[in-house]
Design a protein around this motif. Sequence first.
Motif, short mmCIF file in Angstrom:
data_model
loop_
_atom_site.label_atom_id
_atom_site.label_comp_id
_atom_site.label_asym_id
_atom_site.label_seq_id
_atom_site.Cartn_x
_atom_site.Cartn_y
_atom_site.Cartn_z
N PRO A 114 -23.28 35.34 -44.78
CA PRO A 114 -24.03 35.29 -46.04
C PRO A 114 -23.46 34.31 -47.05
O PRO A 114 -24.20 33.76 -47.86
CB PRO A 114 -23.96 36.73 -46.56
N LEU A 115 -22.14 34.06 -47.01
CA LEU A 115 -21.56 33.16 -48.00
C LEU A 115 -22.08 31.74 -47.81
O LEU A 115 -22.37 31.03 -48.78
CB LEU A 115 -20.03 33.16 -47.91
N LEU A 152 -26.05 31.74 -48.74
CA LEU A 152 -26.43 31.89 -50.14
C LEU A 152 -26.02 30.64 -50.93
O LEU A 152 -25.01 30.01 -50.62
CB LEU A 152 -25.74 33.12 -50.75
N VAL A 163 -27.33 35.82 -58.04
CA VAL A 163 -27.97 36.68 -57.05
C VAL A 163 -29.43 36.93 -57.41
O VAL A 163 -30.33 36.80 -56.57
CB VAL A 163 -27.20 38.02 -56.96
N PRO A 194 -22.49 34.50 -55.81
CA PRO A 194 -22.08 35.05 -54.51
C PRO A 194 -20.56 35.15 -54.31
O PRO A 194 -20.08 36.11 -53.70
CB PRO A 194 -22.70 34.06 -53.50
N LEU A 246 -18.73 38.43 -55.04
CA LEU A 246 -19.07 39.65 -54.30
C LEU A 246 -18.24 39.77 -53.03
O LEU A 246 -17.77 38.77 -52.48
CB LEU A 246 -20.56 39.65 -53.93
N ARG A 260 -22.45 40.77 -50.27
CA ARG A 260 -23.23 39.55 -50.00
C ARG A 260 -24.27 39.80 -48.90
O ARG A 260 -25.40 39.30 -48.96
CB ARG A 260 -22.30 38.39 -49.60
N GLN A 261 -23.88 40.59 -47.90
CA GLN A 261 -24.83 40.90 -46.83
C GLN A 261 -25.99 41.73 -47.36
O GLN A 261 -27.14 41.55 -46.95
CB GLN A 261 -24.11 41.63 -45.69
#
Length: 563
Positions: free
Chosen positions: A109-110, A113, A119, A162, A165, A170-171
């Motif tokens: 996710p990092l 995003l 977010v 992001p 988090l 993040r997921q």
Amino acid sequence: MASGMQAAVPADVVLSVRDLSVSLPVGMERAYAVENISFDLTRGQILCIIGESGSGKSVTANAIMGLLPKAIRIFSGAIHLDGMNIVGLSSDRLRSLRGRVVSMIFQDPLSALNPLMTVGAQIEEVMAAHDVGTPKSRRSRAMELLVEVGLPDPQLMYHQYPFRLSGGQRQRVMIAMALALEPAILIADEPTTALDVTTQAQILQLIRDIQRRKGMSVMFITHDFGVVAEIADSVVVMEKGRCVEQGSAEQVLESPSHLYTRRLIAAVPHLTGKDRIPLEAADGVSILNVESLTKTYRSGSALFGTQRIVPAVNGVTFDLTSGRTLGVVGESGSGKSSLGRLLIKLMECDSGSILFEGRDIAGLSEAEFRSLRPKIQMIFQDPFASLNPRSTVGRILTAGPIARGLPYSEACERARELLSHVGLDSGAFDRYPHEFSGGQRQRIGIARALMFKPKLLIADEAVSALDVSIQAQILKLLDQIQRETGVSMIFITHDLRVASQICDEIAVMHRGQIVESGPPSQIFLDPKSTYTRELVAAIPGEQPGNVPQHEGHAGHHKGGQTS
């Protein structure tokens, strides 16, 4: 078949893949990334696609999403979404389907995003791209989604970036983005691979709950049969681009027909419930004694009231004897990796002592510690990031010993011996890191750590990102090396199943402290701490306190009634 043509697909099938082949560029090890695969995803069901790295799982998902890189293309076959063949559709038509009909949760996710957007803005962007709602309604919907995926303090989370988090948070943001337009199909590509067991369990539960509540269909890509046992209704097993077996989860788990499937199931680490047989050479002499070790991270400003104090390692005490392995387990943020970095003096502790072979190294300067550094070596979590991409494997292995006075010829000879010892051919010496797979790079990392003939090895999540079959090979290799050399090990991991395979003693860390320690039989079968019991209960595919009776059993299937 022409794009858009209606096909005779059963009404309860939302996704049908037929004879799909995706070609690879000329000169690759095989002609097709995916070759003649066919499967159906039924409405309201969870289909797991399982296989090792390179099996074609992610390529299949990207083909369905219309996200294949330009170097590879769909060679033949059909992909039917609600009866419509999407192969050959224009990029505009595919874009209109993404997010609205089919959405995807990516593995990392990092990197998926946007680091420069909050977010909330990223969730709203999904809706804005499809011209859904007004700015006010999109903001309201983003807040609803943040609540739905279980993120704390949605008002605050909406404005966060992001990087602020955790991995699990993040997921959850990725899941919120995927759900923004209420798609019929959700594709999840290894969404829990790098997460600790409790976060993994939460994400699996979240996906299952959303799927049930909304009647969605989920295609879940994984390499872990423990995850399959937890959530799947049906399973497709892929090997080198081909589908080798498919059927209901119960059928594939309980009576797999293909040798490759049986091998994958057998490779899944399980809680053994047995203590490891100690090394014959172990003499019981303490090699590492740690007393009241403390490290606190401080950030922000006390003057402006923004100072943040995090006790990463808080009064940790343990003893490691020669030739034994201590496992350090816990969730992300528990202080495991910080402890490892303190022990190898990659950062200084605030207080406490680290007695290595009777000498306190905690207060030594870098110059004083330099002569001892070869005796304490580290195997890093990400071998690709820790190997110099501009150097050959031979140079990576020999640079340190040569700098310490070992003749070039001797260093090269030892490097070649070690490469052979860790299961790599002689040609590996002259190749570069990018030419190897993840498992092979980890073997190179192990060989580099052994070049100095260390007394202590610190392995920081050394197998967490590897396929279960490669993972099993690396664990066997580490066990073999320890039995041959008598090296002591500290094995840091978030996977309790792995820890039970290789560790003599296990220390459970939580918020910087060791909350429980003991042999695997006690930690996993009779845990004293509530936190340890929660960790054991969260392991996918395992029943707490119930040790599988035979090799190759992938745990108790719980996913059969998810629709």
